[in-house]
Design an enzyme around this catalytic site. Structure first.
Site, PDB file in Angstrom:
ATOM      1  N   LYS A 267      -4.424   3.382  -8.967  1.00  0.00           N
ATOM      2  CA  LYS A 267      -4.647   4.095  -8.802  1.00  0.00           C
ATOM      3  C   LYS A 267      -4.945   4.924 -10.366  1.00  0.00           C
ATOM      4  CE  LYS A 267       1.026   3.548  -7.648  1.00  0.00           C
ATOM      5  NZ  LYS A 267       0.885   5.228  -6.570  1.00  0.00           N
ATOM      6  N   ARG A 341       5.076   0.947   2.913  1.00  0.00           N
ATOM      7  CA  ARG A 341       5.746   1.180   4.424  1.00  0.00           C
ATOM      8  C   ARG A 341       5.370  -0.272   5.160  1.00  0.00           C
ATOM      9  NH1 ARG A 341       2.291   6.531   5.021  1.00  0.00           N
ATOM     10  NH2 ARG A 341       3.282   6.347   3.011  1.00  0.00           N
TER      11      ARG A 341
HETATM   12  N1  BES Z   1       5.055   3.232  -4.919  1.00  0.00           N
HETATM   13  C1  BES Z   1       4.010   4.346  -4.514  1.00  0.00           C
HETATM   14  C2  BES Z   1       4.933   5.701  -4.235  1.00  0.00           C
HETATM   15  C3  BES Z   1       5.553   5.658  -5.676  1.00  0.00           C
HETATM   16  C4  BES Z   1       4.984   7.113  -6.678  1.00  0.00           C
HETATM   17  C5  BES Z   1       6.649   5.751  -6.276  1.00  0.00           C
HETATM   18  C6  BES Z   1       5.801   8.079  -7.429  1.00  0.00           C
HETATM   19  C7  BES Z   1       7.439   6.713  -7.304  1.00  0.00           C
HETATM   20  C8  BES Z   1       7.359   7.630  -8.003  1.00  0.00           C
HETATM   21  C9  BES Z   1       4.052   3.929  -3.220  1.00  0.00           C
HETATM   22  O1  BES Z   1       3.209   2.709  -2.893  1.00  0.00           O
HETATM   23  C10 BES Z   1       1.808   4.803  -2.839  1.00  0.00           C
HETATM   24  O2  BES Z   1       1.395   4.501  -3.734  1.00  0.00           O
HETATM   25  N2  BES Z   1       2.161   5.602  -1.957  1.00  0.00           N
HETATM   26  C11 BES Z   1       1.541   7.025  -2.298  1.00  0.00           C
HETATM   27  C12 BES Z   1       0.522   6.988  -0.476  1.00  0.00           C
HETATM   28  C13 BES Z   1      -0.329   7.620  -0.823  1.00  0.00           C
HETATM   29  C14 BES Z   1      -1.616   6.364  -0.978  1.00  0.00           C
HETATM   30  C15 BES Z   1      -0.235   8.205   1.330  1.00  0.00           C
HETATM   31  C16 BES Z   1       1.235   8.204  -2.524  1.00  0.00           C
HETATM   32  O3  BES Z   1       2.690   8.468  -3.163  1.00  0.00           O
HETATM   33  O4  BES Z   1       0.758   9.166  -3.788  1.00  0.00           O
HETATM   34 ZN    ZN Z   2       0.946   2.520  -3.778  1.00  0.00          ZN
END
Ligand code: BES
Ligand code: ZN
Ligand code: ZN
Length: 492
Positions: A267, A341
């Site tokens: 990230k 997921r």
């Molecule tokens: N844990 C994150 C989602 C999240 C984002 C939780 C902001 C709380 C606050 C999740 O694992 C994630 O990173 N999701 C990605 C998915 C994408 C790679 C398809 C996202 O939402 O950017």
């Molecule tokens: Zn994630």
């Protein structure tokens, strides 16, 4: 902080402040009557001069003489017709904040909202105070905030049950908040397991922990893959509350990523900060299981937590990897940051095997859900509209906002795999929905009542909101507890 129900006789009371609720457009003589007639004029004049709007969260105060109190604190309740439980929580919490500023130790609330809701309003008043009082200050050497020691509520002692309930719900949420607020260097997957064991021991629950070796036996491919890039191995937690002759069976599942770095799809910095919150679903499950075991309901309740740290270590899983799950479905990894997921897939297969009436999963699953609904509303998905509506209703009462998003089968196309059956991300569009559709692939068709809550927004706040301080909110603990209790008949 202690609460007391002190009856309604103002004359007998003493303390730092008396708290009165004011509706918009309300005649202030009403307030005067309660204190005494000498005050009435003074108060009316005072209010004229300060233009008190009586919106919810408006607060003002006036020093008093010749009464048992040093101050009268007024809290706006908004329009009487629009008063709901959350207005009462917000009003009681804003008074608490003011009382702390004024360094008051002992405050007496009139029974806010009692004229509209009867004595149940006590519950909401108490919740507002306790949720509003919460701070995560374990690591702070100095506590800058003053403490209010005693809260009196002007109502009869016979309503103690409502006081107890308010405390019970707020304490469950605050317990969860304490866990979510702990950083990733303090809570690792194994720590979640230890906390679960401790809860089980104290509250007579059954607790089974599956370590990495067991995860292999159980074919939990998602959890193993996501956890393999971290020094701290993944595990699966199964807590169970089983009464002697259970009449129904419910399963709750919570995403337990103790820190989400994104994995190899690392990230960027602005999104990595706060990712200790990625265990909020798991911590909600722990809070709910702990609370429920104190109430001895007659239904069976299972709490499941897949726990892992998503890190980019040398053994980390990678884009292009293909995982074959226990239900034989193969998943192609397109992005290691869509890890929630994957671990939930294992948990949902396991949950289905328990053959429950209802499965509810809760997860900080997608940023896309925040894009769709904003920071304060969770997405809710279900294969059962009736159940979904029930939870919406309970959520509203709790001041926890949910909004339905569709399990749109037309979007299934988005997660069709090239080399595997499905892939773990769709396109930019409808990201919260494609994540939910992915989960659905792992819920057995025989499960007719499944709820998925995407709590990515409201589980953790970057600024204070309503009665919540910055940090974890405990969403959706109060909603799910209230719903479970309703289902159990513990509350009609
Ligand atoms: N844990 C994150 C989602 C999240 C984002 C939780 C902001 C709380 C606050 C999740 O694992 C994630 O990173 N999701 C990605 C998915 C994408 C790679 C398809 C996202 O939402 O950017
Ligand atoms: Zn994630
Ligand atoms: Zn995540």
């Amino acid at each position: 902080m202690d609460f007391f129900l002190v009856g309604t006789k103002l004359e007998d009371l003493k303390g730092d402040a008396i708290v009165i609720g004011v509706y918009k457009g309300m005649k202030l003589s009403h307030i005067g009557e309660r204190l005494n007639h000498i005050l009435e004029k003074k108060l009316t004049n005072f209010l004229k001069n300060i233009a008190f709007k009586a919106e919810v969260e408006n607060v003002t105060f006036m020093p008093l003489e010749k009464t048992g109190f040093n101050y009268v604190l007024l809290t706006g309740l908004g329009e009487k017709e629009k008063l709901g439980p959350d207005e009462i929580r917000r009003a009681s919490a804003s008074i608490l904040k003011k009382a702390k500023e004024l360094k008051l130790k002992n405050i007496s609330y009139e029974n806010l909202g009692n004229d509209v809701f009867g004595e149940r309003s006590i519950e909401w008043l108490v919740e507002g105070v306790l949720l509003g009082d919460y701070r995560f200050k374990k690591y702070k050497k100095e506590d800058e905030e003053a403490k209010v020691e005693r809260i009196n509520i002007l109502t009869d002692q016979k309503w103690e049950n409502f006081l107890k309930r308010g405390k019970f719900l707020a304490e469950a949420a605050n317990f969860t908040r304490d866990l979510v607020n702990e950083p990733g260097n303090v809570i690792r997957p194994q720590d979640l397991a230890n906390i679960a064991k401790e809860i089980a021991k104290k509250n007579g629950l059954k607790c089974t922990i599956y370590d990495e070796k067991k995860l292999k036996e159980k074919k939990m491919r998602g959890l193993l893959a996501v956890g393999q890039g971290s020094h701290h191995p993944p595990c699966f937690i199964h807590l169970a509350y089983v009464p002697p002759q259970p009449n129904r069976r419910f399963v709750i599942v919570g995403k337990g990523i103790t820190f989400d770095s994104g994995g190899l799809n690392l990230k960027p910095e602005q999104f990595m900060k706060t990712m200790k919150c990625d265990k909020a679903g798991a911590c909600a499950v722990l809070g709910i299981m702990k609370a429920i075991s104190c109430l001895n309901p007659s239904c069976e309740i299972h709490g499941l937590i897949p726990a892992a740290e998503n890190m980019p270590g040398g053994e980390a899983f990678r884009p292009d990897d293909i995982l074959v799950f226990k239900n034989k479905k193969s998943v192609e990894i397109h992005n290691t940051d869509a890890e929630g997921r994957l671990i939930l897939a294992d948990a949902l297969i396991y949950a289905s095997d328990l053959k429950p009436e209802v499965i509810i999963d809760m997860a900080t699953l997608t940023g896309a859900c925040i894009v769709a609904l904003g920071r304060f509303t969770s997405g809710i998905f279900s294969n059962d509209d009736k159940l979904l509506n029930e939870i919406l209703k309970v959520g509203k009462e709790c001041g926890e906002k949910f909004w339905p998003l569709p399990l749109d089968e037309d979007l299934k196309e988005e997660i069709k795999g090239t080399f595997g059956d499905i892939k773990n991300v769709g396109s930019r569009y409808g990201g919260a929905i494609t994540a939910a559709l992915f989960l659905k692939e792992f819920v057995d068709d025989k499960i007719k009542h499944w709820i998925h809550l995407d709590i990515a927004g409201p589980a953790y706040l970057e600024k204070p909101w309503k009665y919540y301080a910055e940090g974890a909110t405990g969403v959706p603990v109060r909603t799910i507890l209230n719903w479970l209790l309703k289902e159990d008949g513990t509350r009609s």
